[in-house]
Design a protein around this motif. Sequence first.
Motif, PDB file in Angstrom:
ATOM      1  N   GLU B 227       5.837  84.916 -44.194  1.00  0.00           N
ATOM      2  CA  GLU B 227       6.138  84.576 -45.595  1.00  0.00           C
ATOM      3  C   GLU B 227       6.586  83.121 -45.717  1.00  0.00           C
ATOM      4  OE1 GLU B 227       8.833  87.212 -47.663  1.00  0.00           O
ATOM      5  OE2 GLU B 227       9.123  85.770 -49.306  1.00  0.00           O
ATOM      6  N   LEU B 228       7.423  82.694 -44.786  1.00  0.00           N
ATOM      7  CA  LEU B 228       7.889  81.306 -44.817  1.00  0.00           C
ATOM      8  C   LEU B 228       6.730  80.330 -44.596  1.00  0.00           C
ATOM      9  CD1 LEU B 228      11.155  81.734 -42.705  1.00  0.00           C
ATOM     10  CD2 LEU B 228      11.049  81.134 -45.139  1.00  0.00           C
ATOM     11  N   GLN B 229       5.837  80.715 -43.704  1.00  0.00           N
ATOM     12  CA  GLN B 229       4.698  79.852 -43.390  1.00  0.00           C
ATOM     13  C   GLN B 229       3.805  79.657 -44.614  1.00  0.00           C
ATOM     14  OE1 GLN B 229       3.069  81.295 -39.761  1.00  0.00           O
ATOM     15  NE2 GLN B 229       2.940  79.194 -38.986  1.00  0.00           N
ATOM     16  N   ALA B 230       3.789  80.649 -45.460  1.00  0.00           N
ATOM     17  CA  ALA B 230       2.924  80.574 -46.641  1.00  0.00           C
ATOM     18  C   ALA B 230       3.546  79.749 -47.763  1.00  0.00           C
ATOM     19  CB  ALA B 230       2.621  81.987 -47.132  1.00  0.00           C
ATOM     20  N   MET B 231       4.798  79.398 -47.607  1.00  0.00           N
ATOM     21  CA  MET B 231       5.475  78.623 -48.661  1.00  0.00           C
ATOM     22  C   MET B 231       5.215  77.133 -48.455  1.00  0.00           C
ATOM     23  SD  MET B 231       9.230  80.354 -48.986  1.00  0.00           S
ATOM     24  CE  MET B 231       9.489  82.095 -49.192  1.00  0.00           C
ATOM     25  N   ASP B 232       4.759  76.441 -49.485  1.00  0.00           N
ATOM     26  CA  ASP B 232       4.516  75.000 -49.390  1.00  0.00           C
ATOM     27  C   ASP B 232       5.799  74.212 -49.155  1.00  0.00           C
ATOM     28  OD1 ASP B 232       1.847  75.252 -49.688  1.00  0.00           O
ATOM     29  OD2 ASP B 232       1.845  74.896 -51.859  1.00  0.00           O
ATOM     30  N   ASN B 233       6.901  74.787 -49.596  1.00  0.00           N
ATOM     31  CA  ASN B 233       8.167  74.050 -49.526  1.00  0.00           C
ATOM     32  C   ASN B 233       8.939  74.319 -48.239  1.00  0.00           C
ATOM     33  OD1 ASN B 233       8.391  76.687 -50.596  1.00  0.00           O
ATOM     34  ND2 ASN B 233      10.475  76.273 -51.296  1.00  0.00           N
ATOM     35  N   VAL B 234       8.309  75.041 -47.318  1.00  0.00           N
ATOM     36  CA  VAL B 234       9.003  75.356 -46.060  1.00  0.00           C
ATOM     37  C   VAL B 234       8.194  74.829 -44.894  1.00  0.00           C
ATOM     38  CG1 VAL B 234       9.822  77.197 -44.539  1.00  0.00           C
ATOM     39  CG2 VAL B 234      10.089  77.416 -47.015  1.00  0.00           C
ATOM     40  N   ARG B 235       8.865  74.175 -43.989  1.00  0.00           N
ATOM     41  CA  ARG B 235       8.206  73.692 -42.784  1.00  0.00           C
ATOM     42  C   ARG B 235       8.862  74.355 -41.571  1.00  0.00           C
ATOM     43  NH1 ARG B 235       6.279  67.698 -41.646  1.00  0.00           N
ATOM     44  NH2 ARG B 235       5.673  67.864 -39.476  1.00  0.00           N
ATOM     45  N   LEU B 236       8.042  74.966 -40.771  1.00  0.00           N
ATOM     46  CA  LEU B 236       8.561  75.643 -39.592  1.00  0.00           C
ATOM     47  C   LEU B 236       8.405  74.729 -38.375  1.00  0.00           C
ATOM     48  CD1 LEU B 236       7.035  79.195 -40.115  1.00  0.00           C
ATOM     49  CD2 LEU B 236       9.280  78.355 -40.805  1.00  0.00           C
ATOM     50  N   LEU B 237       9.450  74.611 -37.620  1.00  0.00           N
ATOM     51  CA  LEU B 237       9.410  73.797 -36.399  1.00  0.00           C
ATOM     52  C   LEU B 237       9.821  74.659 -35.213  1.00  0.00           C
ATOM     53  CD1 LEU B 237      11.062  70.404 -37.488  1.00  0.00           C
ATOM     54  CD2 LEU B 237       8.631  70.857 -37.123  1.00  0.00           C
ATOM     55  N   PRO B 238       8.896  75.461 -34.683  1.00  0.00           N
ATOM     56  CA  PRO B 238       9.222  76.152 -33.439  1.00  0.00           C
ATOM     57  C   PRO B 238       9.240  75.148 -32.297  1.00  0.00           C
ATOM     58  CG  PRO B 238       6.929  76.526 -34.013  1.00  0.00           C
ATOM     59  CD  PRO B 238       7.525  75.715 -35.131  1.00  0.00           C
ATOM     60  N   ARG B 239       9.729  75.561 -31.144  1.00  0.00           N
ATOM     61  CA  ARG B 239       9.809  74.690 -29.954  1.00  0.00           C
ATOM     62  C   ARG B 239      10.587  73.407 -30.262  1.00  0.00           C
ATOM     63  NH1 ARG B 239       4.312  76.230 -30.207  1.00  0.00           N
ATOM     64  NH2 ARG B 239       3.776  77.762 -28.615  1.00  0.00           N
ATOM     65  N   THR B 240      11.501  73.484 -31.192  1.00  0.00           N
ATOM     66  CA  THR B 240      12.225  72.283 -31.625  1.00  0.00           C
ATOM     67  C   THR B 240      13.728  72.507 -31.520  1.00  0.00           C
ATOM     68  OG1 THR B 240      10.441  71.746 -33.146  1.00  0.00           O
ATOM     69  CG2 THR B 240      12.557  70.664 -33.530  1.00  0.00           C
TER      70      THR B 240
END
Lengths: 190, 978
Positions: B227-240
């Motif tokens: 769901e977060l990935q589908a949001m334009d206003n959310v950026r996911l930074l795994p491995r960070t």
Amino acid sequence: MADMTLTATPALEGYDRTIGTMRLAERTSLSLVSMAIPLDGEGRAATAVRKHLHAELPPATGSTLSSDGSCRIIQTAADQYMAIFEHHNDAFTDLLTNALDGAVYVTDQSDVWVGLSLTGPDAVDALERLCPIDLHDSNFPVGASARTVMEHMGTIILRTGQHDYLLLSARSSAGSFLHAVETSVRYTQP
Amino acid sequence: MTHRIDGGLIDRSQTLKFTFNGKRMDGHPGDTLASALLANGQRLVGRSFKYHRPRGIFSAGSEEPNALVQLRTRAAQEPNTRATMAELFDGLSATSQNHRGSLEFDLMAINDMMSPFLSAGFYYKTFMWPAKFWEKLYEPVIRASAGLGRLSGREDPDVYDHGFLHCDVLVIGAGPAGLSAALAAGRAGARVILADEDFRLGGRLNAETYEVDGMPGADWAAQTVAELQAMDNVRLLPRTTVYGAYDHGIYGALERMTDHLPDAGGKPRQVLWRIYSRHAILCAGATERSMAFGNNDRPGVMLAGAVRTYANRFGVTPGKQVAVFTNNDDGWRTAHDLSARGVRVTAVIDSRAGVTHTLDGARIETGSAIVDTKGRKGLNWITLPNGIRIEADCLAVSGGWSPNVHLTCHQRGRPVWRDDLAAFVPGADLPVGMRVAGAANGDMTLAAALKTGRETANTVAKDLGLTPSRKAAPKAEDEPSDITAFWHVGGTKSRAWVDLQNDVTTKDIKQSHQEGFRSVEHLKRYTTLGMATDQGKTANVLGLAILAEASGKTIPETGTTIFRPPYTPVPIGAFAGRARGKDFRPTRLTPSHKWASENGASFVETGMWMRAEWFTRPGEKGWRDSVDREVEMTRNSVGICDVTTLGKIDIQGRDAAEFLNRIYSNAFAKLPVGKVRYGLMLREDGYAYDDGTTARLSETHFVMTTTTANAVLVFRNMEFARQCLWPDLDVHLISTTDGWAQFAVAGPNSRRLLEKVVDDFDLSNDAFPFMACAELTICGSTSARLFRISFSGELAYELAVPARFGDSLIRVLMEAGEEFDAVPYGLEALGVMRIEKGHAAGNELNGQTTAAQLGLGRMVSKKKDSIGSVLSERSEMNRDDDLRLVGFRPADREARLDAGAHFFTKGDTPSLETDQGWMTSVAYSPSLGHSIGLGFIKRGDQRMGEIVRAHDPIRDKDTEVEIVSPHFIDPEGERQRG
């Protein structure tokens, strides 16, 4: 009259390359003219610019476009603006000096800067490796401009379209600047 | 794969091949190196820091103190990589570190037998005699033994990068609290960055068996991430990893971009992000800690939560017979989860009396402890206080959980102790904009983490002027989490380890206290507790508790050390980013650079500029040949030098002349239009700091040149003066250094050469005399500026054209100059000629010299005020016996002079007391045929003809020199005015 002629050499010899979805190209035809506002001369300057360039003086981080689209004005410092003409004319500075008739102090900056246009859907991905400015639509919409530093080089960034940016940096370090931007594009293209 | 069990979040449909110490092993996507090693039955993975004791995987996260390996090979080798954080990929190669001989038979394990001599602070107490042995023997041996991994010693072949990100809300950690917070902030419309050090977002949700919203926690995490990935206003930074909290909501983060790929494809391995946030929610979770008991460091002794993680997330059991030792309910969870997965749990030992938990098939001991373990290279047995031995190849230990407060301390915030958790939680003094949620804030249960994450994000959303989402909060239950503090098992002779990475034992801590190191800060430095790559994540609280016990104080009374960045190690390469080699800093090129490259130029860095230092011609055997020729040909005919690097500042305004009058020490107000004047600038303290020429192009328009080195400084100082000192003046400045290609054309034939280039412009001495300037056109119609100024002392001009014509102009000038045998000259010849002429440059204008010393005293006008003029009047700066800039020539004309030599009166012994001054610049003058120099010497202007010693202790030289006028060539200036 001397019988020799001088030929102009673009700072990056007309660099133009497509990398993945991105196009990075030197803007060799721009005319850049600095306009400084005399002390207490804001009103007169605005009127002169409106009359001769058909544009308003913009706020600090914005830009204005002349009514015919040939000239964009950005603010570069307190009481200092830069007119960016799409097509170069060696005589622009004299023309402006005369046309604006002392309402602004004019300095030709065309050769001070190298211009790079960065175009493509992944422009922000590349720029965020270089540019400390927040380029999100909410903060840096089309027409926004800012002075900043990229890879230790002073830069003016101007958003000219949804996926189009104009970057201006010092001509003498044009090679380093191109390398910085090109590296960012290469690093962020799949 | 003898230790694989069912389940887990790995992709068993694919097999990944890797090697450990050359041994081939298999794993699956979703494995870490640690889980894959455990799956392959590899318990022994490294040797301890000091005693070289066998060590195994201890944790399942970034807190790992033991399982540090060298990853990759040859130049790409990286030491001290935590196996628990290394994502497995096909072809991965890992080797163990810190042993001599094989991992199994480490020769340095002899240290373990010498442990009585190597206790805390041993290097302050032992190896003291004989004294000379320290430097020659002891220290080299200790240094050779110290450290863990080894650098390859080769250039790192990987690339790194930097970047800048911006957000309304930075959520640090993507466990239940972080996901809940990001979801709430994202749904409210905030610009969110969610960063987590793991490659799979979800934190403990991926390691536990709890349900959220009626589904397995890991499924809820995956659904939420989607769901977060589908949001334009959310950026996911795994491995960070967000490794540091800096001023004004700025965070440092390290993203491992391609570390998990077999081939980076030329892309950066890691990117160091600078994240600008308006708010940050720290959801960093908590780290489990151990308890100290005899021989609690053997491979197979692990944190209980980690054992559970390997079973639930990775489908691996670290042992076939697992015992559990706990002081809290969480340890029981490991026992139950393992049992449910079919792993045999041989015993659960709970330090708490009266605990009612049960587990079928396991021996339950409450109010008890473990006093010792057996198994040299891997655990075999545990021993209870009553002497009973229980077979176990894995011991899961839970001493409680410590909230990860690290980032709350990065601006001196101090955590506070909570007895009910037996742990520190964040104090009130947080970095600006930071809030803490979930276990990091002491909300240790799943339901509490989900709730506080969401509530915190909603509070932030309101602060941002957003409306929190009304969607239902995720639902989960509060699991049991009671704890009774229990730190270490006493009454055993075996060593009990507190800090596994630094080999610190309970005895070391007590000894440190006995020896007077009673402050927790001293304890850390003396014992090294909490240092090195893991920064004591599993050890600090335990060590502190033992110190508190030794001092008879409570833990709050004992205090705690705090944390500074980075949270986990950041490679130096990542800090450097792409700034390496020739890209370390920008390079500035002159407009004639290409032409110069084609014509034998050798370049030298001057600041960022690359300047031609000389132009080698065929047959020339060394730089002196080239330089001498360039000087001679210029003085005899005409030379051309690119002087674009000089700073150029466009100055316009009704008050521009008055402004310059205040900037320069000499008068400028009445400089006529069409004229150039040499100017001297003083600092506020009256010392000279820059010089140059300024030309007046119109009543309101001037063009200033500065030295290359000070171009930026002068502009900055003038802008300060304009904006802050004299805002009432109508004057504007703009740098045009890069805009004009400027060439010095010098020598007796310079006028004749230029006459071939200019368009209908009268260059005669009458029409265009020395210090004249003009705007004109050249070569048909190109706008240009011409200045009749001379640095060489010859008849000379400086011709400027828009920079785009610079390359063309040098070619045209050289072509036009062919008939005069025109020569390009570089920086060295320029230097020789200015020394011959006696012009000061950077060596003389070094910021410590006055106008009077430079022989320019009369340039400080007494008739006006200018920056520095008042303080230049100080009596000490105007002494008659002060230094003066003069010329020097060797008494023996064959001798060579050296810059830096100090002057002494003949007969004096060289010392500070007898020092008379120093040589600033020297050159071989081809015009005079001998070495010449400029320098400062006391009363120099009154000592013409005197022979003094130029003493150079560095080069061990002593040369007799004669004091002469600094103007070696054309002292009357006839050439330049001719």
